[in-house]
Enzyme design. Structure first.
Site, PDB file in Angstrom:
ATOM      1  N   HIS A  54       0.811  -0.953   0.127  1.00 47.87           N
ATOM      2  CA  HIS A  54      -0.463  -0.129   0.322  1.00 47.87           C
ATOM      3  C   HIS A  54       0.505   1.560  -0.241  1.00 47.87           C
ATOM      4  O   HIS A  54       0.302   2.277   0.768  1.00 47.87           O
ATOM      5  CB  HIS A  54      -0.522  -0.045   0.993  1.00 47.87           C
ATOM      6  CG  HIS A  54      -1.880  -1.508   1.192  1.00 47.87           C
ATOM      7  ND1 HIS A  54      -2.437  -1.968  -0.090  1.00 47.87           N
ATOM      8  CD2 HIS A  54      -2.773  -1.710   2.158  1.00 47.87           C
ATOM      9  CE1 HIS A  54      -3.294  -2.216   0.170  1.00 47.87           C
ATOM     10  NE2 HIS A  54      -3.734  -2.170   0.921  1.00 47.87           N
TER      11      HIS A  54
ATOM     12  N   HIS B  91     -10.056   1.562   0.072  1.00 46.65           N
ATOM     13  CA  HIS B  91      -9.621   0.755   1.794  1.00 46.65           C
ATOM     14  C   HIS B  91     -10.894   0.510   2.090  1.00 46.65           C
ATOM     15  O   HIS B  91     -10.760   0.442   3.721  1.00 46.65           O
ATOM     16  CB  HIS B  91      -7.426   1.263   2.374  1.00 46.65           C
ATOM     17  CG  HIS B  91      -8.237  -0.535   2.434  1.00 46.65           C
ATOM     18  ND1 HIS B  91      -8.228  -0.923   3.642  1.00 46.65           N
ATOM     19  CD2 HIS B  91      -7.097  -0.902   2.439  1.00 46.65           C
ATOM     20  CE1 HIS B  91      -8.085  -2.432   3.635  1.00 46.65           C
ATOM     21  NE2 HIS B  91      -6.792  -2.459   2.870  1.00 46.65           N
TER      22      HIS B  91
ATOM     23  N   GLU C 248     -11.902  -3.289  -2.728  1.00 49.53           N
ATOM     24  CA  GLU C 248     -10.708  -2.761  -3.290  1.00 49.53           C
ATOM     25  C   GLU C 248      -9.834  -3.099  -4.857  1.00 49.53           C
ATOM     26  O   GLU C 248      -9.260  -3.746  -5.650  1.00 49.53           O
ATOM     27  CB  GLU C 248      -8.791  -3.059  -2.786  1.00 49.53           C
ATOM     28  CG  GLU C 248      -9.473  -2.831  -0.999  1.00 49.53           C
ATOM     29  CD  GLU C 248      -8.427  -3.235  -0.390  1.00 49.53           C
ATOM     30  OE1 GLU C 248      -7.094  -2.864  -0.478  1.00 49.53           O
ATOM     31  OE2 GLU C 248      -8.458  -4.292   0.116  1.00 49.53           O
TER      32      GLU C 248
HETATM   33  C1  BGC Z   1      -4.367  -6.170   1.932  1.00 46.29           C
HETATM   34  C2  BGC Z   1      -4.355  -6.710   3.608  1.00 46.29           C
HETATM   35  C3  BGC Z   1      -3.595  -6.150   4.655  1.00 46.29           C
HETATM   36  C4  BGC Z   1      -5.172  -4.968   4.343  1.00 46.29           C
HETATM   37  C5  BGC Z   1      -4.712  -4.114   5.402  1.00 46.29           C
HETATM   38  C6  BGC Z   1      -5.890  -5.447   2.183  1.00 46.29           C
HETATM   39  O1  BGC Z   1      -5.422  -4.931   1.070  1.00 46.29           O
HETATM   40  O2  BGC Z   1      -5.066  -7.270   1.492  1.00 46.29           O
HETATM   41  O3  BGC Z   1      -3.403  -8.336   3.591  1.00 46.29           O
HETATM   42  O4  BGC Z   1      -3.452  -6.486   5.548  1.00 46.29           O
HETATM   43  O5  BGC Z   1      -5.261  -4.608   2.921  1.00 46.29           O
HETATM   44  O6  BGC Z   1      -5.118  -3.694   6.608  1.00 46.29           O
END
Ligand code: BGC
Length: 366
Positions: free
Chosen positions: A120, A194, A331
């Site tokens: 991310h 998210h 997402e």
């Molecule tokens: C991911 C998870 C991650 C989460 C963050 C998601 O997009 O795929 O693995 O823990 O985001 O909180």
């Protein structure tokens, strides 16, 4: 059939955006909270800290409003850290293996912030940026435009990346998110939001009873670090088949290697109808409130994350601790680790090109 229902007083025809101070970042920099309202009384509250959707209030089947996203009521709680509640994710949504990729023969090393992998956008991704914000006039009325410049070398990425994200609440109870980016050097980009949804209302319990249709006939299996193996595996005959509506919880604890690796669903699904104009990717129905959320996108994939890492340590707006699987994320994005997988759709952005991505979350009741 799903029907739109107003959740309050009927007002004028346009959508309005109001601005107030939400708090201060670094002790002094004002951060704002923008309230987008449509004529049905539906409301989205969004802060320019991380572009976070703080709340999203939509009616249930009796017309009663409820907040369907997880989050906090104060900026300070967001500043303390959280699992990306409602935030804009960038420069790269999801993981890049070992934080490494090669582009045009040049090797780049990104910050590793998820064990050995990059997740991310790194340590300070777009979820922690104070964005420039402007209230703009759109087709349905006012909208919120956020922009930011991510500098060459930030978190290891090449190129000065200029990003704009426009949030629009429409008269049809949709939250529309339009992303654009340009660069001055070849780079990779994969933006998303998210938001953790709970159509029963934030803090009301887990999301296992939500019934979901995912318009995806393949998904991307992962390894132990949640990096896609490169295979595009048919969902048919697996607990990943949501091509017919199924409760999220119906098969989540099946003895399945991929569910074990994800601790539940934490996988990118390959959307079956891809491209422009945007098409239906998912439809989720919550039986007790009758709320329906449809997701439309022009992206090739959607990361369906069933909130497996939520553990009760975050206490939300309404005072409830967000326990295991209290929210789910859809997402919309290109595939994780595309910079290292030549056969995945490309996430490369070059000078002169414009990255663009469009997603709509549409709310109604049944
Ligand atoms: C991911 C998870 C991650 C989460 C963050 C998601 O997009 O795929 O693995 O823990 O985001 O909180």
């Amino acid at each position: 059939m799903a029907a739109s229902v107003g959740c309050g007083q009927q007002g004028g025809s346009g959508v309005t955006v109001a601005k107030e101070v939400f708090g201060y970042a670094d002790g002094e920099r004002p951060v704002y909270l923008y309230t987008l309202k449509n004529a049905n009384g539906c409301e989205a509250r969004i802060t320019n800290y991380g572009g976070i959707v703080v709340s999203l209030t939509v009616p249930d089947r009796t017309g009663k409003p409820g907040d369907v996203v997880l989050g906090f009521s104060t900026l300070d709680e967001y500043l303390k850290g959280h699992p990306y509640f409602g935030a804009i994710i960038g420069r790269y949504g999801n993981r890049i293996a070992k934080g490494r990729f090669t582009l045009d023969g040049v090797a780049y090393t990104l910050v590793a912030n998820n064990d050995e992998n990059h997740l991310h956008g790194g340590l300070k991704g777009f979820d922690k940026v104070v964005w420039q914000a402007e209230i703009v006039e759109g087709k349905d009325g006012q909208a919120l435009a956020l922009s930011s410049l991510s500098e060459d070398g930030e978190e290891g990425y090449p190129g000065n990346l200029s990003v704009q994200v426009v949030y629009t609440l429409t008269k049809d109870n949709e939250l529309k998110i339009d992303y654009e980016a340009t660069t001055d050097k070849p780079t990779v980009v994969n933006l998303t939001n998210h938001a953790y949804f709970n159509l029963g209302g934030e803090g009301s319990g887990d999301i296992l009873g939500h019934e979901m249709l995912l318009n995806a006939d393949r998904f991307l299996p992962v390894d132990a670090g949640l990096i896609p193996t490169g295979e595009l595996r048919p969902v048919k005959g697996t607990p990943f088949d949501f091509t017919q509506p199924s409760a999220i919880g119906a098969r989540i604890d099946h003895d399945d290697e991929q569910l074990r690796l994800g601790g539940g669903y934490d996988h990118c699904f390959v959307l079956s109808d891809q491209g422009s104009p945007i098409t239906l990717g998912a439809r989720v129905y919550e039986p007790t409130t009758g709320r329906v959320m449809e997701m439309y996108t022009d992206q090739p994939g959607v990361q369906f994350y069933s909130g497996n890492f939520l553990d009760g340590s975050n206490v939300g707006k309404g005072g409830a601790a967000y326990g295991h699987r209290y929210g789910f994320c859809l997402e919309t994005q290109h595939f994780p680790d595309s910079p290292n997988k030549a056969h995945f759709p490309s996430t490369v952005l070059r000078p002169g090109q414009t990255y663009s991505s469009h997603t709509i979350y549409r709310f109604s009741v049944r």
